[in-house]
Scaffold this motif. Structure first.
Motif, PDB file in Angstrom:
ATOM      1  N   ARG A   1      -9.861  -8.392   1.674  1.00 34.18           N
ATOM      2  CA  ARG A   1      -9.143  -7.983   0.468  1.00 34.18           C
ATOM      3  C   ARG A   1      -7.668  -8.377   0.556  1.00 34.18           C
ATOM      4  O   ARG A   1      -7.074  -8.812  -0.441  1.00 34.18           O
TER       5      ARG A   1
ATOM      6  N   GLU B   1      -0.700  -2.861  -4.059  1.00 33.66           N
ATOM      7  CA  GLU B   1      -2.000  -2.854  -3.377  1.00 33.66           C
ATOM      8  C   GLU B   1      -1.916  -3.549  -2.032  1.00 33.66           C
ATOM      9  O   GLU B   1      -2.595  -3.150  -1.066  1.00 33.66           O
TER      10      GLU B   1
ATOM     11  N   ILE C   1      -5.670 -10.665  -2.077  1.00 35.77           N
ATOM     12  CA  ILE C   1      -4.404 -10.281  -2.717  1.00 35.77           C
ATOM     13  C   ILE C   1      -3.343 -11.339  -2.461  1.00 35.77           C
ATOM     14  O   ILE C   1      -2.592 -11.726  -3.375  1.00 35.77           O
TER      15      ILE C   1
ATOM     16  N   ILE D   1      -0.517  -1.131   0.483  1.00 35.58           N
ATOM     17  CA  ILE D   1      -1.572  -0.187   0.893  1.00 35.58           C
ATOM     18  C   ILE D   1      -2.572  -0.882   1.814  1.00 35.58           C
ATOM     19  O   ILE D   1      -3.024  -0.317   2.818  1.00 35.58           O
ATOM     20  N   ASN D   2      -2.927  -2.121   1.474  1.00 37.76           N
ATOM     21  CA  ASN D   2      -3.907  -2.865   2.268  1.00 37.76           C
ATOM     22  C   ASN D   2      -3.404  -3.100   3.686  1.00 37.76           C
ATOM     23  O   ASN D   2      -4.170  -3.005   4.654  1.00 37.76           O
TER      24      ASN D   2
ATOM     25  N   GLU E   1      -3.945   0.006   5.552  1.00 41.02           N
ATOM     26  CA  GLU E   1      -5.361   0.175   5.874  1.00 41.02           C
ATOM     27  C   GLU E   1      -5.787  -0.744   7.013  1.00 41.02           C
ATOM     28  O   GLU E   1      -6.554  -0.342   7.900  1.00 41.02           O
TER      29      GLU E   1
ATOM     30  N   HIS F   1       1.271  -4.589  -9.530  1.00 39.33           N
ATOM     31  CA  HIS F   1       0.124  -3.840  -8.991  1.00 39.33           C
ATOM     32  C   HIS F   1      -0.388  -4.482  -7.713  1.00 39.33           C
ATOM     33  O   HIS F   1      -0.730  -3.780  -6.744  1.00 39.33           O
ATOM     34  N   LEU F   2      -0.439  -5.819  -7.686  1.00 34.19           N
ATOM     35  CA  LEU F   2      -0.918  -6.511  -6.487  1.00 34.19           C
ATOM     36  C   LEU F   2       0.014  -6.284  -5.307  1.00 34.19           C
ATOM     37  O   LEU F   2      -0.448  -6.119  -4.168  1.00 34.19           O
TER      38      LEU F   2
END
Length: 353
Positions: free
Chosen positions: A115, A262, A119, A265-266, A269, A258-259
């Protein structure tokens, strides 16, 4: 008959008490010596029997102790091996569970990484689109400026503002744009004449309609080298505008903000998944090492089995010795029985004498 009796009496005379006493003295001494020998033999037999019985009791006690020690050693070895097997089984199950968790964590990490790459690709695509839009916009500005300068230096603006019925737009001055309005007019003499209202001002009757190509509208591109140049320039402008529109539309479909959020956050993670995966790998290695240690410990308990075998061998030797001692006891018991139940009994002869 009388003579015969006398002859028998004197020839076979009965022995006197003195003569009998002399013969009894030797018999008594023989019986006394034999009785003493028998009492000595009985004492030896009794001592041997007592010694044999004591040895038998000792052997039985040793045999029982060795048997008990063998059973205890065997039980302890079995319990130890069972405990080790339970520990190994638990370790294997724990390792399998950790390996399943590790596989799940690895899959999660791969998904997060995939992911993240997606992105990054989308953000890179958005960046390329923005760069392409900026580049096309700059190109459009250049084309428009070129068209503006060309019109400014070459083209004259149309001045005709009347009715367009009965006439049309032409490029009489060969500027490249149809800014000249020409029509047929009637002269006072009744003659009809083709008259053009030229761009920039003024009218002219000197041009012939034959050989002139009418344009579709005012300011259109004429069929001339200059018109072709203007047409090519306008086509480039339109294509650039279309390209900008398409690129802007594609860029609008990508929510960069938004990307970017994200992506942040990615990354968190991915970092957490990597830490979890590393922790699980260390746990799996530790579990495998613990299982291997349990296996080595179980194999090291083999000397316990050897000890059990050694005790079993000693027990077998004692049983063989006990069997041999038993045969000796049976032989001595048989000798004692024969001595006791002799006719007359040996004991009775001994004690009687």
């Amino acid at each position: 008959m009388f003579y015969f009796c006398c002859f028998f009496f004197f020839f076979f005379k009965q022995k006197t008490a003195y003569e009998m006493l002399r013969s009894l003295v030797g018999s008594e001494m023989c019986i006394r010596d034999r009785a003493a020998a028998l009492r000595g033999q009985k004492r030896v037999v009794d001592e041997r029997n007592d010694a044999v019985e004591m040895k038998v009791r000792q052997l039985r006690k040793q045999s029982d102790d060795l048997d008990r020690m063998r059973k205890e050693a065997k039980m302890n070895t079995q319990l130890s091996v069972r405990s080790a097997l339970v520990g190994i089984g638990n370790g294997v199950r724990h390792t399998k569970s950790l390996e399943r968790k590790l596989a799940t964590a690895t899959d999660d990490l791969q998904q997060f990484t995939k992911r993240g790459r997606q992105i990054d690709g989308q953000l890179l695509e958005a960046k390329r689109l923005r760069e392409a839009v900026d580049k096309a916009t700059e190109k459009l500005k250049g084309l428009r400026e070129e068209k503006k300068q060309k019109k400014k230096t070459i083209v004259r603006s149309p001045v005709y503002a009347g009715s367009e019925d009965g006439g049309g737009w032409y490029d009489i001055l060969a500027q490249g744009l149809c800014n000249d309005f020409c029509r047929t007019v009637a002269l006072p003499s009744g003659e009809r004449k083709w008259r053009c209202s030229l761009a920039g001002g003024g009218e002219s009757d000197e041009h012939e309609e034959q050989g002139q190509k009418q344009c579709a509208h005012k300011g259109g591109f004429s069929d001339s080298p200059a018109g072709h140049e203007f047409g090519s320039l306008q086509q480039k402008i339109e294509l650039t505008q279309e390209t900008i529109s398409k690129l802007s539309g594609l860029a609008a479909t990508i929510d960069v903000g938004h990307l970017e959020g994200e992506l942040v956050i990615n990354k968190g993670e991915v970092a957490a998944a990597e830490a979890h995966e590393q922790l699980l790998e260390e746990s799996v290695d530790a579990s495998k090492k613990a299982t291997q240690a349990e296996k080595r410990a179980m194999h090291e308990r083999a000397p316990g089995d050897n000890r059990v075998a050694m005790l079993q061998k000693q027990l077998d030797e004692l049983k063989a010795r006990k069997k041999w001692q038993g045969k000796q006891i049976e032989a001595l018991a048989e000798a004692a029985r024969l001595a006791k139940f002799a006719d007359p009994p040996l004991e009775e002869v001994v004690y009687t004498n």
